[in-house]
Design a protein around this motif. Structure first.
Motif, PDB file in Angstrom:
ATOM      1  N   THR A   2       0.813  -1.217   0.000  1.00  0.00           N
ATOM      2  CA  THR A   2       0.000   0.000   0.000  1.00  0.00           C
ATOM      3  C   THR A   2       0.848   1.270   0.000  1.00  0.00           C
ATOM      4  O   THR A   2       0.639   2.156  -0.838  1.00  0.00           O
TER       5      THR A   2
ATOM      6  N   LYS B 267       0.989   4.065  -3.071  1.00  0.00           N
ATOM      7  CA  LYS B 267       0.667   5.459  -2.787  1.00  0.00           C
ATOM      8  C   LYS B 267       1.874   6.365  -3.017  1.00  0.00           C
ATOM      9  O   LYS B 267       1.730   7.509  -3.475  1.00  0.00           O
TER      10      LYS B 267
ATOM     11  N   GLY C 291       1.816   9.253  -5.651  1.00  0.00           N
ATOM     12  CA  GLY C 291       2.054  10.575  -5.087  1.00  0.00           C
ATOM     13  C   GLY C 291       3.206  11.298  -5.745  1.00  0.00           C
ATOM     14  O   GLY C 291       3.162  12.529  -5.915  1.00  0.00           O
TER      15      GLY C 291
ATOM     16  N   VAL D 189      -6.011   9.190  -2.991  1.00  0.00           N
ATOM     17  CA  VAL D 189      -6.038   7.749  -3.262  1.00  0.00           C
ATOM     18  C   VAL D 189      -6.974   7.063  -2.273  1.00  0.00           C
ATOM     19  O   VAL D 189      -6.811   7.200  -1.054  1.00  0.00           O
ATOM     20  N   ASN D 190      -7.950   6.348  -2.789  1.00  0.00           N
ATOM     21  CA  ASN D 190      -8.822   5.520  -1.962  1.00  0.00           C
ATOM     22  C   ASN D 190      -8.424   4.061  -2.132  1.00  0.00           C
ATOM     23  O   ASN D 190      -8.126   3.623  -3.242  1.00  0.00           O
ATOM     24  N   THR D 191      -8.422   3.330  -1.021  1.00  0.00           N
ATOM     25  CA  THR D 191      -8.036   1.918  -1.060  1.00  0.00           C
ATOM     26  C   THR D 191      -9.173   1.053  -0.552  1.00  0.00           C
ATOM     27  O   THR D 191      -9.754   1.327   0.502  1.00  0.00           O
TER      28      THR D 191
END
Length: 199
Positions: free
Chosen positions: A151, A155, A159, A166-168
């Motif tokens: 993760t 990101k 970035g 960012v949605n996870t």
């Protein structure tokens, strides 16, 4: 019009593929949403090599035929990324990391001077106003633990290019029994539906 680029990278065509399919199926029904899909396994990129990397450092009008062909691969992927507003990554967890097919894509779209640049205050992303969604499917349960290096890696790469929103969505424990799998996938599909409503 909201343009959505959906990238999948499962060599098994499994759970992360199903999550990406669910996202695409809901999104395509919404007015003003256009979906582009790229399967990084079916359309596999080779590992980045020195000749291809070097081709980017040569001015376009000075490249050899081979360099033009090599640079065109990265140029096309970057143009595709630039043309979309939302990037959706369907990502399985392989040996605590991302699939090499997805890494090969990132290796070509993360280009200094094109999608980010170095400044005296550190790197600056050049892809502005874009969002990303990570659909993460895992056999075990890793989210929020130090074993989840995937993760922050994803990101961090997004970035660096300027994609900070960012949605996870996690679907975890998928190899821990049918009940666990079914429950986790159902929760993930519900979360995906909420994200699609925000497109």
């Amino acid at each position: 019009m909201t343009r959505v680029l959906v990238l999948t990278s499962s060599i098994l065509g499994g759970n992360s593929q199903q999550l990406a399919d669910h996202f695409s199926g809901l999104a395509v029904e919404r007015d003003g949403v256009e979906i582009t899909r790229r399967d990084l396994v079916a359309d596999e990129l080779p590992h980045l090599g020195l000749a291809e990397l070097s081709s980017w450092q040569v001015a376009a009008d000075e490249r050899s035929d081979e360099q033009r062909e090599l640079a065109a691969r990265s140029d096309a992927l970057i143009e595709e990324l630039q043309a979309h507003d939302v990037v959706v990554l369907g990502v399985p967890l392989y040996n605590l990391g991302i699939p090499s097919q997805l890494k090969a894509w990132f290796d070509r779209v993360m280009r200094a001077g094109v999608t980010f640049r170095y400044t005296e205050n550190g790197p600056q992303g050049l892809l502005e106003g874009k969002r990303a969604v990570i659909l993460a499917a895992r056999g075990g349960q890793y989210a929020g633990t130090e074993l989840d290096s995937q993760t922050p890696h994803l990101k961090g790469m997004l970035g660096l290019m300027g994609i900070g929103e960012v949605n996870t969505v996690f679907a975890e424990g998928l190899a821990m029994g049918e009940a666990q799998r079914d429950g986790a996938m159902a929760e993930a599909r519900q979360a995906i539906a909420g994200l699609v409503e925000r497109l």
